[in-house]
Structure formats: C-alpha cells, structure tokens
Design an enzyme around this catalytic site. Sequence first.
Site, PDB file in Angstrom:
ATOM      1  N   ASP A   1       1.002  -1.076   0.197  1.00 27.26           N
ATOM      2  CA  ASP A   1      -0.241   0.418  -0.191  1.00 27.26           C
ATOM      3  C   ASP A   1       0.834   0.719   0.432  1.00 27.26           C
ATOM      4  O   ASP A   1       1.811   1.742   0.978  1.00 27.26           O
ATOM      5  CB  ASP A   1      -0.785  -0.023   1.047  1.00 27.26           C
ATOM      6  CG  ASP A   1      -1.998  -1.070   0.921  1.00 27.26           C
ATOM      7  OD1 ASP A   1      -1.916  -1.733   0.093  1.00 27.26           O
ATOM      8  OD2 ASP A   1      -2.332  -1.752   2.504  1.00 27.26           O
ATOM      9  N   LYS A   2       0.065   2.301  -0.456  1.00 30.00           N
ATOM     10  CA  LYS A   2       0.798   3.174  -0.440  1.00 30.00           C
ATOM     11  C   LYS A   2       1.411   4.305   0.868  1.00 30.00           C
ATOM     12  O   LYS A   2       2.728   4.395   0.802  1.00 30.00           O
ATOM     13  CB  LYS A   2       0.012   5.111  -1.024  1.00 30.00           C
ATOM     14  CG  LYS A   2       0.675   6.248  -1.146  1.00 30.00           C
ATOM     15  CD  LYS A   2      -0.478   7.172  -1.170  1.00 30.00           C
ATOM     16  CE  LYS A   2       0.179   8.513  -0.876  1.00 30.00           C
ATOM     17  NZ  LYS A   2      -0.834   9.802  -1.955  1.00 30.00           N
TER      18      LYS A   2
END
Length: 272
Positions: free
Chosen positions: A86-87
Amino acid sequence: RVPPLDSVSSPKKPHWKEQRINKKDNVLEELLQSSILYRDDEVLAIYKPPGIPVQGGTGTTKHIDGALDALKFESDQRPRLVHRLDKDTSGVLLLGRTRQAARWLTQAFREQSANKTYWGIVVGELRPVTGRIDLPISKLPGKYGEKMMIDKSEGQRAVTDYGIIEKLGNKASWVALRPRTGRTHQLRVHMMALGTPILGDGKYGGEGAFLESEGLSRKLHLHARDICLPRPNGVQLFVEAALPEHMSRAWSLLGFDLKAYKDPFIDLPRKT
C-alpha cells in the site's frame, strides 16, 4: 538464507530522506538508487518508504513502477514488480531482474510459499495473544474509492495470522502480522474487524485509530518487516528492513523493546 546486507540481526534502512516528490524532477529515481536492501543477478529488494505509491492511479504521476529504469544497473532489462505494498505502508519490496526470475517470484507469492511478516501497532486490546483471522473481503461499492470491507456473502477469502509481541495495557499492542492471502488492505481491514485498528489508519478506524501522545505521528504504523521465500534451487532468500523514522519513534515513545521480538509464526503451517 541470504541476508539483506551484512547482518541478519541488525536490519538497515537506506538513508532515505522523506521529502516531497516533485512531478518535474528525478528525485524519486535518485532515492530508489539509494534504497537497495539486496541485489543479485535475479532479485532486487528495495526499501519502500511510506507515502510513495508502488503503481500509478488517477492523478498519480510519480510512483515506483514508473521509475524502475533507474534500477537496471548493468542489466539491459527493466526490473519487474512481483508484489505490491500500500502507498502508506513501508518495508521490503521485491523485484525480478529478469523475466524468468519475475516468473518464479510471482509463483512463490501465488502459491503462498513466500512468507511476509509485517510489524504494526494496533489501538485497543487485541485478544487472544495469537490467532488466525479468516474473513472474506470485498470492495465497498459506489463513491468510496479503493476501500474494502468484510463481506461474508460475496467477498474473496482473506486469511491473516497475527501474534502480539508486546502490550501497552489495554491501550495498544505491537503485533506481527502474516497475510496468507493478498487482498487489498487486508491487514488493515482484518485488524479493524477485531476492533483494534492499526495506529494511524484513519481510513478504516477513524479517530479511534489514533493515540493522544506527544510526538506520536499520525501516519500509518504498518511496516513490511521481512520476506522469506525459496529459490528454485531450494536456497532460502531472506530480506528484512528496519522501521521507518515515524515508527521507530513510536516504538521508543511507547516503550516497546525491539530486542524482545520472537517470531510467533514458527510453528504455524505455511499455507492455508
């Protein structure tokens, strides 16, 4: 067993200064070149910092996938993504340096022979001390963007093993998490489903995902600590990364002892 650098017991994080990535410069490419945790002829492992997306999306022009030409080194091939983070999650990101390597790496993740261990802090009291979460996940419909939910009727199976390493009373716990499947936001959704959101995860936990403590960051406290998987020749590849700055500070502020870590998954089966 292949250590990431010169010491398995003391994982290191590259000197990655957190800074704004401008659309018009090549800062990301330069930072990627300083992020190497491990490299051989087949595999490249880099430290992914929080806040940098792995792939592009709507309105996203700077991402790791778009800057991988900077990691070709002596090869004439561009490294290939074989999994994602995930970012807002930091930690180990593996890349295949050849088409063949990308194929067996991807297969290792698909067949669950790759073990990924995450570290995080959850808010609230998590019980029992160890457990397996087996709750299906699907995407929320409508205008919610990329947000997931527990969906027992139509969701895809999602399995996560967890173990508490240290507790701060009933306020918070340092947990190790091992996803057995690879659903979007799986760890975040599963921890929220138990009533203990990951610290800083306002997307799923709202204000209940934060602790009032001076100096404690409001960023997501979730880190891909290590990956262990078998090569085709049977040799184990092992790479780990130290905590990012905001998480290292949280461990210190909350009194968690990094030397106290013991793998809670040693006796668990590798596959679901």
